[in-house]
Design an enzyme around this catalytic site. Structure first.
Site, PDB file in Angstrom:
ATOM      1  N   LYS A   1       0.829  -1.212   0.000  1.00 14.71           N
ATOM      2  CA  LYS A   1       0.000   0.000   0.000  1.00 14.71           C
ATOM      3  C   LYS A   1       0.864   1.263   0.000  1.00 14.71           C
ATOM      4  O   LYS A   1       0.637   2.184  -0.777  1.00 14.71           O
ATOM      5  CB  LYS A   1      -0.912   0.030   1.243  1.00 14.71           C
ATOM      6  CG  LYS A   1      -1.916  -1.086   1.299  1.00 14.71           C
ATOM      7  CD  LYS A   1      -2.812  -0.970   2.512  1.00 14.71           C
ATOM      8  CE  LYS A   1      -2.090  -1.163   3.829  1.00 14.71           C
ATOM      9  NZ  LYS A   1      -1.472  -2.480   3.983  1.00 14.71           N
ATOM     10  N   THR A   2       1.845   1.275   0.879  1.00 20.07           N
ATOM     11  CA  THR A   2       2.677   2.471   0.988  1.00 20.07           C
ATOM     12  C   THR A   2       3.510   2.646  -0.284  1.00 20.07           C
ATOM     13  O   THR A   2       3.694   3.746  -0.778  1.00 20.07           O
ATOM     14  CB  THR A   2       3.573   2.365   2.245  1.00 20.07           C
ATOM     15  OG1 THR A   2       2.715   2.173   3.372  1.00 20.07           O
ATOM     16  CG2 THR A   2       4.388   3.618   2.453  1.00 20.07           C
TER      17      THR A   2
ATOM     18  N   ASP B   1      -2.156   7.681   3.764  1.00 25.30           N
ATOM     19  CA  ASP B   1      -1.710   6.330   4.142  1.00 25.30           C
ATOM     20  C   ASP B   1      -2.327   5.990   5.502  1.00 25.30           C
ATOM     21  O   ASP B   1      -2.686   6.890   6.255  1.00 25.30           O
ATOM     22  CB  ASP B   1      -0.173   6.297   4.228  1.00 25.30           C
ATOM     23  CG  ASP B   1       0.389   4.865   4.177  1.00 25.30           C
ATOM     24  OD1 ASP B   1      -0.402   3.911   4.046  1.00 25.30           O
ATOM     25  OD2 ASP B   1       1.626   4.713   4.267  1.00 25.30           O
ATOM     26  N   GLU B   2      -2.440   4.716   5.825  1.00 25.40           N
ATOM     27  CA  GLU B   2      -2.978   4.271   7.122  1.00 25.40           C
ATOM     28  C   GLU B   2      -4.328   4.926   7.399  1.00 25.40           C
ATOM     29  O   GLU B   2      -4.607   5.396   8.508  1.00 25.40           O
ATOM     30  CB  GLU B   2      -2.001   4.606   8.272  1.00 25.40           C
ATOM     31  CG  GLU B   2      -0.589   4.080   8.071  1.00 25.40           C
ATOM     32  CD  GLU B   2      -0.404   2.631   8.492  1.00 25.40           C
ATOM     33  OE1 GLU B   2      -1.401   1.980   8.864  1.00 25.40           O
ATOM     34  OE2 GLU B   2       0.742   2.146   8.424  1.00 25.40           O
TER      35      GLU B   2
ATOM     36  N   GLN C   1      -5.645  -3.453  10.659  1.00 26.71           N
ATOM     37  CA  GLN C   1      -4.556  -2.775  11.371  1.00 26.71           C
ATOM     38  C   GLN C   1      -5.024  -1.501  12.066  1.00 26.71           C
ATOM     39  O   GLN C   1      -4.225  -0.616  12.355  1.00 26.71           O
ATOM     40  CB  GLN C   1      -3.416  -2.447  10.402  1.00 26.71           C
ATOM     41  CG  GLN C   1      -2.740  -3.702   9.858  1.00 26.71           C
ATOM     42  CD  GLN C   1      -1.520  -3.363   9.026  1.00 26.71           C
ATOM     43  OE1 GLN C   1      -0.498  -2.940   9.543  1.00 26.71           O
ATOM     44  NE2 GLN C   1      -1.629  -3.523   7.726  1.00 26.71           N
TER      45      GLN C   1
ATOM     46  N   ARG D   1       5.279  -7.339  10.916  1.00 27.31           N
ATOM     47  CA  ARG D   1       6.467  -6.503  10.701  1.00 27.31           C
ATOM     48  C   ARG D   1       7.656  -7.356  10.260  1.00 27.31           C
ATOM     49  O   ARG D   1       8.661  -6.842   9.799  1.00 27.31           O
ATOM     50  CB  ARG D   1       6.865  -5.739  11.977  1.00 27.31           C
ATOM     51  CG  ARG D   1       5.862  -4.738  12.537  1.00 27.31           C
ATOM     52  CD  ARG D   1       5.340  -3.784  11.518  1.00 27.31           C
ATOM     53  NE  ARG D   1       4.055  -4.235  10.986  1.00 27.31           N
ATOM     54  CZ  ARG D   1       3.547  -3.808   9.831  1.00 27.31           C
ATOM     55  NH1 ARG D   1       4.191  -2.956   9.081  1.00 27.31           N
ATOM     56  NH2 ARG D   1       2.381  -4.252   9.415  1.00 27.31           N
TER      57      ARG D   1
END
Ligand code: ATP
Ligand code: MG
Length: 732
Positions: free
Chosen positions: A35-36, A225-226, A256, A611
């Site tokens: 996504k990022t 983002d996020e 998330q 992560r």
């Protein structure tokens, strides 16, 4: 112009997102699906093919670090597309707070601020509210400043000022009075808190349509983002800026969403689709970050949650190494294992320290890990949180200890004298400073003089005298107690514990937890044998001072990362250690009875696990000294939710070593007598666990810990001086 660098390293779905026509988009995808990466390439694409200048792009990231990385990435991409491209100048990439702050700096007059307005951090905000609650002559125990901050920030995050609130009951009316007085004070003093940054900039746009129009024209593209962790006001901010003419490109993952406790609203994902019915939703389903095992483990855990939007996330990567699980005796054993495992991996491969990260639920868990890393000389950095001894509440506590040890420590005097506030006003302090300056004496001496002979008002004299008396009494009364008891007494009698203790959720809890952790640190502390300092307190102060300044690696040094799982959002590491996987720690004991909060904890576990790129290591400790006392915890349910076939248990070391290898006294051998006249091999009785055999011991004196293998309750580590253990009467 060659746009191929913008499409290289993207799969078909990612390309579709990057090259999408200009309209609203929602990219919904699990962890590590790119996504990022897509967001960065999209910005490059807009500039390279749609004719936008970088200065026409506004992108919101979750941290400042992410913002810097995003900018670098875009700059590099644009340089590849066309060498000499005017870099990424003028691009607005930052956090919501950072961007709002920039707006207010540019338009302070229209925003109704003074040019020199200052940002009020959470700590300052609490101090200010405390004063206001006192000024209003309210009962602080009924209206704790922390709760006032929570109440006010909550309303601001929903876009409500004091004037928008209709009180229906006397309690709300009182909170509202505090809010009003707080607003007035901030206004007068030119102070802006974090929530205010956003609210104020939103109002700026609302009240100045021409300005809003300017920004709408300037930023036809807004990217976030996020997105799952935006709150109401952040959403309103994006919505207002995008308006009818702009184009919103938002990426997120409902699995998330981990900031619900701070007002984030995952519903914003649905709301976006309601507000922009023509927005296209795109899903990315391939994970590029993690091995198959790591992904399977994370997917299995998150599958236990209720109400998910649901996604398939797969990887073409190999299954990779199994998930390692280490069951530690206690937190020191856990820390030792983590550090030794790091050293072993580094010896066997080309891993850098920066490829390793330790993640935990709350900052209070970091202390023991820091000690272990320091003990083995491994460079580390704590991200998104201060080092333990640099935290305000710890510095406040240390200031008292420093004064007890050395009355003329002026810095400690300055810090302790009015923390917590005790009615010693600025004027009194100025008088004390003035006398000290003219007489060339310490503040302590000067305060002593002012309290008795100076020209101060009687009330000020009394207040000063009470403070001086408090330090003297603390010194006298605790001189013959253990260091831990000393610290404990300081926290209570100084009022620090009450000051930092009053309730609150989430991050606010950390402060009082940290104070308790300071007691634990003191109880574990063993002065180095060869040290010439004879007082335990003085040695402890030196230890703390050296640690605060030096142990942590500098920003650019290759170092191990330590951080909370919250702070790890969006990041990735080759090897990730998730420590403290215990019921009551993670999930936190405050969350286990509420489905919503438990789900949020589980999402946090999902964030933590995902992560890891190559290796995920999970650990839990049977007993953990936390917040000043020892606790027994069951392994976390999140451990059980990882399918067994993915796990490989690590065999425990023969002897749990202390976290302070350089300073530890040698473990007593089987014949050495332990406190209470016990020795290894003895049969003992515990009122709760019954009878057992003492099999191991570590540490010395009051710090001695022993392992007992109980006949019924299994093996436990206990601190001998606290444990209600008796020697069993020998059976014939
Ligand atoms: P998170 O949800 O954790 O924020 P994300 O969806 O933002 O994750 P990224 O951080 O963008 O994911 O990507 C994860 C990793 O996968 C990064 O190292 C990224 O460079 C890599 N990656 C993404 N897409 C691809 C691809 N098509 N090919 C190779 N690597 C990729
Ligand atoms: Mg990301």
């Amino acid at each position: 112009m060659d746009v191929s660098p913008l499409l290289e390293g993207l799969n078909a779905a990612q390309r579709e997102a990057v090259c999408a026509p200009l309209s609203h988009r929602l990219i919904l995808a699990g962890a590590g699906a790119g996504k990022t990466r897509v967001l960065a390439h999209r910005i490059g694409w807009l500039c390279a093919t749609e004719g936008f200048r970088p200065s026409q792009v506004l992108a919101v990231t979750f941290t400042n670090k992410a913002a810097r990385e995003m900018q670098q990435r875009i700059r590099a991409l644009l340089a590849e597309v066309e060498p000499g491209y005017g870099a990424a100048q003028g691009m607005w990439v930052g956090t919501f707070h950072g961007l709002a702050h920039r707006l207010l700096r540019l338009h302070w007059r229209d925003a109704g601020l003074v040019e020199s307005f200052q940002i009020l951090d959470a700590d300052d905000q609490n101090r200010l509210l405390k004063r206001i609650v006192q000024d209003l002559e309210l009962d602080e125990s009924r209206f704790p400043p922390r709760q006032a901050a929570w109440w006010i920030n909550g309303h601001k995050d929903e876009g409500r000022r004091a004037k928008h609130i209709q009180p229906t009951d006397p309690i709300t009316r009182t909170w509202l009075r505090i809010y009003e007085a707080y607003e007035a004070t901030c206004e007068r003093s030119g102070l802006v808190d974090f929530a205010e940054l956003l609210l104020r900039s939103l109002e700026l746009w609302r009240q100045h349509p021409a300005l809003l129009e300017h920004y709408r024209l300037r930023f036809p593209n807004v990217l976030v983002d996020e997105f799952q962790d935006t709150n109401t006001i952040q959403y309103a901010w994006v919505r207002l800026l995008v308006g009818d003419s702009g184009c919103a490109f938002v990426v997120g993952d409902d699995d998330q969403a981990i900031y619900g406790w701070r007002g984030a609203r995952v519903e914003n994902v649905r709301r976006f689709l309601d507000d922009y019915p023509h927005a296209a939703t795109l899903r990315l389903e391939q994970n590029y970050r993690s091995t198959g095992n790591i992904l399977d483990a994370a997917n299995s855990v998150i599958a236990h949650n209720h109400s998910r939007l649901g996604k398939n996330l797969w990887t073409s990567a190999d299954s990779g190494a199994p998930i390692l699980v280490y069951s530690a005796y206690n937190e020191m054993d856990e820390a030792r294992f983590v550090v030794e495992d790091m050293e072993r991996r580094r010896a066997e491969s080309s891993l850098r320290f920066a490829d390793l990260a330790v993640l935990y639920r709350s900052n209070a868990l970091s202390r023991v890990l820091e000690e272990s890393l320091i003990g083995r000389g491994l460079p580390y950095r704590i991200h998104g949180g201060l080092k333990f001894f640099e935290r305000a509440e710890i510095k406040d506590s240390m200031a008292y200890l420093r004064l007890i040890a050395h009355r003329h420590d002026d810095a400690a005097f300055e810090r302790a004298v009015n923390t917590p506030p005790r009615g010693i006003g600025q004027r009194t302090l100025e008088a004390v400073r003035h006398v000290a300056a003219t007489r060339q004496s310490s503040l302590w001496e000067s305060a002593t003089w002012c309290a008795h002979d100076g020209g101060l008002a009687a009330r000020s004299k009394q207040a000063l005298d009470r403070f001086l008396g408090l330090i003297d009494q603390l010194d006298g009364d605790t001189r013959d107690t253990s260091l831990a008891q000393r610290v404990d007494a300081v926290l209570d009698r100084s009022g620090l514990r009450a000051h930092y203790g009053a309730g609150g959720r989430g991050a606010l809890e950390d402060r009082s937890d940290n104070l308790d952790e300071l007691v634990s640190v003191a109880s574990r502390y063993m002065p180095p044998d060869e040290d010439p300092i004879d007082s335990e307190l003085a040695a402890f102060l030196a230890f703390a001072a050296l640690e605060a300044g030096e142990a942590q690696a500098s920003e650019d040094q290759d170092s191990v990362s330590l951080m909370t799982m919250h702070a790890a959002k969006g990041l990735e590491f080759d090897v990730v250690y998730l420590v403290g996987l215990e019921e009551g720690v993670f999930p936190s004991h405050r969350s286990v009875d509420e489905d919503d909060r438990l789900d949020e904890e589980r999402r946090l576990a999902y964030v933590g696990m995902t992560r890891a790129r190559q290796q995920l290591v999970l650990s839990h400790a049977e007993t953990r000294r936390l917040h000043g006392s020892d606790h027994y915890h069951m392994p976390s349910r999140f451990l059980r939710e990882v399918p067994e076939h993915l796990i490989q248990a690590v065999r425990a070391a023969q002897r749990p070593l202390s976290a302070y290898p350089a300073r530890v006294s040698p473990p007593p051998n089987a014949h050495d007598e332990l406190p209470k006249g016990m020795k290894v091999g003895d049969r003992v009785v515990h009122p709760k666990f019954g009878e057992g055999t003492l099999t191991e011991a570590e540490g010395s004196g009051a710090h001695t810990r022993v392992q007992i293998v109980f006949d019924q309750a299994g093996s436990k580590w206990l601190v001998l001086s606290y444990a209600p253990l008796e020697r069993a009467t020998r059976r014939s």
